[in-house]
Design a protein around this motif. Sequence first.
Motif, mmCIF file in Angstrom:
data_model
loop_
_atom_site.group_PDB
_atom_site.id
_atom_site.type_symbol
_atom_site.label_atom_id
_atom_site.label_comp_id
_atom_site.label_asym_id
_atom_site.label_seq_id
_atom_site.Cartn_x
_atom_site.Cartn_y
_atom_site.Cartn_z
ATOM 1 N N UNK A 369 -12.951 -2.049 29.245
ATOM 2 C CA UNK A 369 -13.466 -0.998 28.359
ATOM 3 C C UNK A 369 -14.630 -0.266 29.029
ATOM 4 N N UNK A 370 -15.487 -1.005 29.737
ATOM 5 C CA UNK A 370 -16.575 -0.364 30.483
ATOM 6 C C UNK A 370 -16.015 0.641 31.494
ATOM 7 N N UNK A 371 -14.952 0.244 32.189
ATOM 8 C CA UNK A 371 -14.331 1.147 33.156
ATOM 9 C C UNK A 371 -13.765 2.391 32.470
ATOM 10 N N UNK A 372 -13.136 2.194 31.327
ATOM 11 C CA UNK A 372 -12.556 3.319 30.598
ATOM 12 C C UNK A 372 -13.634 4.319 30.195
ATOM 13 N N UNK A 373 -14.743 3.810 29.689
ATOM 14 C CA UNK A 373 -15.825 4.692 29.241
ATOM 15 C C UNK A 373 -16.441 5.432 30.431
ATOM 16 N N UNK A 374 -16.611 4.731 31.558
ATOM 17 C CA UNK A 374 -17.211 5.347 32.739
ATOM 18 C C UNK A 374 -16.318 6.426 33.343
ATOM 19 N N UNK A 375 -15.019 6.372 33.072
ATOM 20 C CA UNK A 375 -14.107 7.373 33.626
ATOM 21 C C UNK A 375 -14.263 8.741 32.974
ATOM 22 N N UNK A 376 -14.966 8.799 31.865
ATOM 23 C CA UNK A 376 -15.187 10.084 31.201
ATOM 24 C C UNK A 376 -13.886 10.689 30.710
ATOM 25 N N UNK A 377 -13.704 12.000 30.875
ATOM 26 C CA UNK A 377 -12.489 12.661 30.368
ATOM 27 C C UNK A 377 -11.197 12.154 31.004
ATOM 28 N N UNK A 378 -11.291 11.581 32.216
ATOM 29 C CA UNK A 378 -10.078 11.103 32.894
ATOM 30 C C UNK A 378 -9.474 9.887 32.215
ATOM 31 N N UNK A 379 -10.132 9.394 31.193
ATOM 32 C CA UNK A 379 -9.627 8.233 30.470
ATOM 33 C C UNK A 379 -8.221 8.473 29.927
ATOM 34 N N UNK A 380 -7.929 9.722 29.552
ATOM 35 C CA UNK A 380 -6.630 9.999 28.940
ATOM 36 C C UNK A 380 -5.478 9.818 29.920
ATOM 37 N N UNK A 381 -5.768 9.868 31.229
ATOM 38 C CA UNK A 381 -4.720 9.663 32.232
ATOM 39 C C UNK A 381 -4.285 8.207 32.302
ATOM 40 N N UNK A 382 -5.030 7.312 31.666
ATOM 41 C CA UNK A 382 -4.644 5.902 31.588
ATOM 42 C C UNK A 382 -3.521 5.673 30.581
ATOM 43 N N UNK A 383 -3.263 6.659 29.740
ATOM 44 C CA UNK A 383 -2.284 6.506 28.671
ATOM 45 C C UNK A 383 -0.977 7.155 29.101
ATOM 46 N N UNK A 384 0.065 6.356 29.379
ATOM 47 C CA UNK A 384 1.296 6.892 29.975
ATOM 48 C C UNK A 384 1.907 8.058 29.201
ATOM 49 N N UNK A 385 1.945 7.956 27.890
ATOM 50 C CA UNK A 385 2.569 9.003 27.087
ATOM 51 C C UNK A 385 1.824 10.331 27.240
ATOM 52 N N UNK A 386 0.496 10.268 27.238
ATOM 53 C CA UNK A 386 -0.319 11.476 27.403
ATOM 54 C C UNK A 386 -0.216 11.995 28.834
ATOM 55 N N UNK A 387 -0.283 11.067 29.808
ATOM 56 C CA UNK A 387 -0.263 11.468 31.217
ATOM 57 C C UNK A 387 1.037 12.186 31.571
ATOM 58 N N UNK A 388 2.164 11.640 31.126
ATOM 59 C CA UNK A 388 3.453 12.275 31.442
ATOM 60 C C UNK A 388 3.530 13.681 30.853
ATOM 61 N N UNK A 389 2.984 13.838 29.640
ATOM 62 C CA UNK A 389 3.028 15.158 29.003
ATOM 63 C C UNK A 389 2.128 16.157 29.708
ATOM 64 N N UNK A 390 0.975 15.696 30.185
ATOM 65 C CA UNK A 390 0.030 16.597 30.848
ATOM 66 C C UNK A 390 0.599 17.135 32.158
#
Length: 471
Positions: A369-390
């Motif tokens: 979770x610390x890593x996710x928060x530190x990634x800032x806006x790029x956090x959404x790229x961790x989510x496959x469904x969102x990443x594929x759509x982007x």
Amino acid sequence: MADESIPRDVPGGVPRQGSVSSSHVQFQGELASAETCTVMNFLGYGPYIRQARRDAYKECGRLLTAQSRDGSTWIIAGSKAEGLTSYLESDRDYISVVKGVICLEEGVDSSTIPGETNILRSCSRLSYPGHCRLLLERFGTTASIQFTEALCDDGYGRLFLSSDLYVNACSDVKHTEDVVVHERAGPSTPSTLAKDLHTDLVHALHFYCPGIVTRWATRHRNWPTPNVVQEVVSLGALVTPVGMKGSDYEHVEWRMCFNTAESVLVQNLNDTQVKLYVLLKMVKKDVLKPRKKEFTSFTMKNIVLWIAENNQQLLFHERSLIHWLHEGLDALRVAIDKRELPYYIIPERNLMAACDLDNEQQRAWIATINELIEEGPRIILRLPKIRRAIIAHPEPLRWHSGMKIEMEMLELIKMYRAALGVDMETDIIYQVAKRRQHEIASEVNLEWIMDWRSTGDLVIDLNYAYTSLLM
């Protein structure tokens, strides 16, 4: 471990109005938030399809109630009632509330209850908050076999309704050949219909608890509005047959639940808050991946409800989504660290109690979770469904989204017609919807065949295309 410098000054461990340290990061987050909101609309999380799902499942619950032979009230709950999942995306949660039985909170006068009703009195003083034992106060004129078989003597001449015996009695029914019944999971009896439609059935009892809902209603809050608060109060509650894990009275304990109230609360979240809830569920499923239900989608729902209550509503807009995702993850991090998250309706109940969270897994999740928060806006790229759509081209994404949403809308129409009891072979509306679905599956499958020329991955099964569009 969790950052102890962050103040946790309100119930639920959720801070009021977090801040963003860098204006550049904030600007990037706002752009990413707006784009994510747009993408989530394409993926089937927009307001229109959410409302269509809610209406369809509410009406199906009404029809099931009208057709019930024993007078039970049927409720479709969970993500389906909230409109947040597509037709085959998650289990369908059914609640069957038996007629002729009412459970009363301690101190509530029972003299006005009609004589034909069986009355149970909640005894919560020896149970964990949010749980109770049910003492038989009065037999009504009639009682079901399941009800009488679940009563047990405590050795002092008092009859309590056993949650374990009640589940066993209600589960002892015959099913058609296409239904596979699975092992009991908490209060529910899971089953699979026609290989791909997964359901959870819970047999519950009405629970009248004015003291509990009044304490919730009189809290100081930013949300929901007073009229929604009154609606929640009017809906009452249920008790479901599951005790607190590890309790001495687990086999006779029941859990207090507010399923319909929670559905109303989620329906009254604004669009950004709903999408925050969906993103948190994606993080749970695709990144953190709990195996033993150490935390669940219900955990994420409670985090979002606390965030909504503790903050001004004007702060929730499409450009602040990533900011609130960080706040939600931070609240989850604190909950895992302290093993504490108050239930939104009954704060005395800790949702992290008895969650079987070992120290090694606790440290791993906090680090992630610390890593996710530190990634800032790029956090959404961790989510496959969102990443594929982007990364998809806008036009194919828009086209496929339209096909997927139309397919689901047609499936909801078919579900409603089936619930009405029409002859599906001759019903014109059902058959028109079915033919259009076949056309959609064929169009999508043809598009996949065209893509095969460049990818080498050929799909020629219309059933696969049909199912994929409903996932």
